[in-house]
Design an enzyme around this catalytic site. Structure first.
Site, mmCIF file in Angstrom:
data_model
loop_
_atom_site.group_PDB
_atom_site.id
_atom_site.type_symbol
_atom_site.label_atom_id
_atom_site.label_comp_id
_atom_site.label_asym_id
_atom_site.label_seq_id
_atom_site.Cartn_x
_atom_site.Cartn_y
_atom_site.Cartn_z
ATOM 1 N N LYS A 47 0.843 -1.212 0.000
ATOM 2 C CA LYS A 47 0.000 0.000 0.000
ATOM 3 C C LYS A 47 0.869 1.250 0.000
ATOM 4 O O LYS A 47 0.676 2.170 -0.786
ATOM 5 C CB LYS A 47 -0.916 0.021 1.247
ATOM 6 C CG LYS A 47 -1.821 -1.178 1.380
ATOM 7 C CD LYS A 47 -2.714 -1.092 2.606
ATOM 8 C CE LYS A 47 -1.993 -1.164 3.944
ATOM 9 N NZ LYS A 47 -1.349 -2.477 4.206
ATOM 10 N N ARG A 92 -10.096 0.568 7.951
ATOM 11 C CA ARG A 92 -9.664 -0.786 8.262
ATOM 12 C C ARG A 92 -10.722 -1.580 9.001
ATOM 13 O O ARG A 92 -10.486 -2.730 9.354
ATOM 14 C CB ARG A 92 -8.452 -0.701 9.176
ATOM 15 C CG ARG A 92 -7.131 -0.838 8.458
ATOM 16 C CD ARG A 92 -6.151 -0.673 9.527
ATOM 17 N NE ARG A 92 -4.949 -1.362 9.514
ATOM 18 C CZ ARG A 92 -3.819 -0.863 9.019
ATOM 19 N NH1 ARG A 92 -3.806 0.228 8.339
ATOM 20 N NH2 ARG A 92 -2.707 -1.510 9.200
ATOM 21 N N ARG A 108 11.608 -5.417 5.283
ATOM 22 C CA ARG A 108 11.394 -3.985 4.983
ATOM 23 C C ARG A 108 12.364 -3.089 5.757
ATOM 24 O O ARG A 108 12.626 -3.285 6.933
ATOM 25 C CB ARG A 108 9.973 -3.576 5.351
ATOM 26 C CG ARG A 108 9.783 -2.044 5.234
ATOM 27 C CD ARG A 108 8.356 -1.623 5.313
ATOM 28 N NE ARG A 108 7.654 -2.204 6.420
ATOM 29 C CZ ARG A 108 6.323 -2.235 6.505
ATOM 30 N NH1 ARG A 108 5.581 -1.715 5.548
ATOM 31 N NH2 ARG A 108 5.747 -2.787 7.548
ATOM 32 N N ARG A 123 10.897 -1.013 11.150
ATOM 33 C CA ARG A 123 9.761 -0.619 11.977
ATOM 34 C C ARG A 123 9.653 -1.504 13.208
ATOM 35 O O ARG A 123 9.907 -2.703 13.141
ATOM 36 C CB ARG A 123 8.475 -0.717 11.157
ATOM 37 C CG ARG A 123 8.024 0.645 10.679
ATOM 38 C CD ARG A 123 6.910 0.590 9.696
ATOM 39 N NE ARG A 123 5.752 -0.203 10.111
ATOM 40 C CZ ARG A 123 4.656 -0.322 9.372
ATOM 41 N NH1 ARG A 123 4.577 0.304 8.211
ATOM 42 N NH2 ARG A 123 3.641 -1.044 9.788
ATOM 43 N N ARG A 131 -0.706 -8.716 13.334
ATOM 44 C CA ARG A 131 -1.232 -7.752 12.340
ATOM 45 C C ARG A 131 -1.972 -8.482 11.226
ATOM 46 O O ARG A 131 -3.005 -8.026 10.766
ATOM 47 C CB ARG A 131 -0.080 -6.917 11.759
ATOM 48 C CG ARG A 131 0.447 -5.879 12.761
ATOM 49 C CD ARG A 131 1.833 -5.385 12.396
ATOM 50 N NE ARG A 131 1.925 -4.837 11.068
ATOM 51 C CZ ARG A 131 3.066 -4.753 10.373
ATOM 52 N NH1 ARG A 131 4.200 -5.178 10.903
ATOM 53 N NH2 ARG A 131 3.067 -4.235 9.178
#
Ligand code: AP5
Ligand code: MG
Length: 218
Positions: free
Chosen positions: A16, A91, A130, A163, A174
């Site tokens: 996203k 969400r 990431r 992160r 998540r």
């Protein structure tokens, strides 16, 4: 491109943020990422950020009222007049309904929703790999899209950081939160005729081209 709200839906790690950055640059419209806004609030130690911290650390969703509040304040800013991208919002069904009334109150039409679909088995590697530039926010991946020099942003030399919620255990939570609370939004928007499915298992540039092409004609 018509002036309208664009929603980027998709599981954690679907891309996203990666795609929203490209579309935002191309059409000069703001990318509104609730995750980025909450992390920024936390960096600045605001009451909002501190209140959201426990939920984010646990990989759970922050309460609807909190995120609806920050989005409501953001989308009335002048830079949103020509359209904007919602990255990571709504969400939950309650957030989707709240957005609908906010858009109505602003005299804006229906949003256009892109559902970025990625095979489940890729998501964990995308998230554990990431790295993000601490200066400009550019998104990298040590497996799929590494920087030229390890730990350093190609664009501005900024330090790449991981992160806090990209640890395996938190990622699992998540993904569960997504399945339970967010995935029903796909059906919700499909029934309204607002949903576009996007194959997110391809090269980032090919996905971005498809989105930009589609929106250019819209
Ligand atoms: P948020 O920051 O929104 O995290 P998320 O939904 O878990 O999504 P990510 O940002 O992890 O993934 P992404 O889809 O943006 O993927 P990216 O482009 O980075 O939310 C964090 C937390 O904040 C939530 O857990 C919650 O607590 C809270 N929150 C936020 N919004 C909320 C809301 N509305 N309501 C309640 N709580 C909320 O890509 C991932 C990796 O894959 C990168 O390394 C990238 O380089 C790589 N990659 C991307 N595309 C490709 C590709 N095509 N091929 C190969 N690799 C790719
Ligand atoms: Mg993101």
């Amino acid at each position: 491109m018509r002036s309208q709200a664009l929603i980027f839906l998709g599981a954690p790690g679907a891309g996203k943020g990666t795609q929203a950055r490209e579309v935002s640059k191309h059409f000069s419209i703001p990318q509104i990422s609730t995750g980025d806004m909450l992390r920024e609030a936390l960096r600045n130690q605001t009451p909002l950020g501190l209140a959201a911290k426990a939920k984010m650390d646990a990989g759970e969703l922050v309460p609807d009222e909190v995120v609806c509040g920050i989005v409501g304040e953001r989308i009335v800013q002048p830079d949103c007049e020509r359209g904007f991208i919602l990255d990571g919002f709504p969400r939950t069904l309650a957030q989707a309904e709240c957005l609908e009334s906010m858009l109505q109150a602003q005299g804006k039409g229906c949003p256009l929703v892109f559902d970025i679909k990625v095979d489940q088995d890729l998501l964990m590697k995308r998230l554990t790999g990431r790295r993000t530039c601490s200066v400009c926010g550019e998104i990298y991946n040590i497996y799929f899209n590494p920087p030229k020099v390890e730990g350093v942003c190609d664009k501005d030399g900024g330090k790449l950081v991981q992160r806090a919620d990209d640890r395996e255990e938190t990622i699992r939570q998540r993904l569960l939160a997504y399945e339970k609370q967010t995935s029903p939004l796909t059906g919700y928007y499909r029934r309204k005729g607002l949903l576009q499915e996007v194959d997110g298992n391809r090269e980032p540039a090919s996905i971005a081209n498809e989105l930009i092409d589609f929106l250019g004609k819209a």
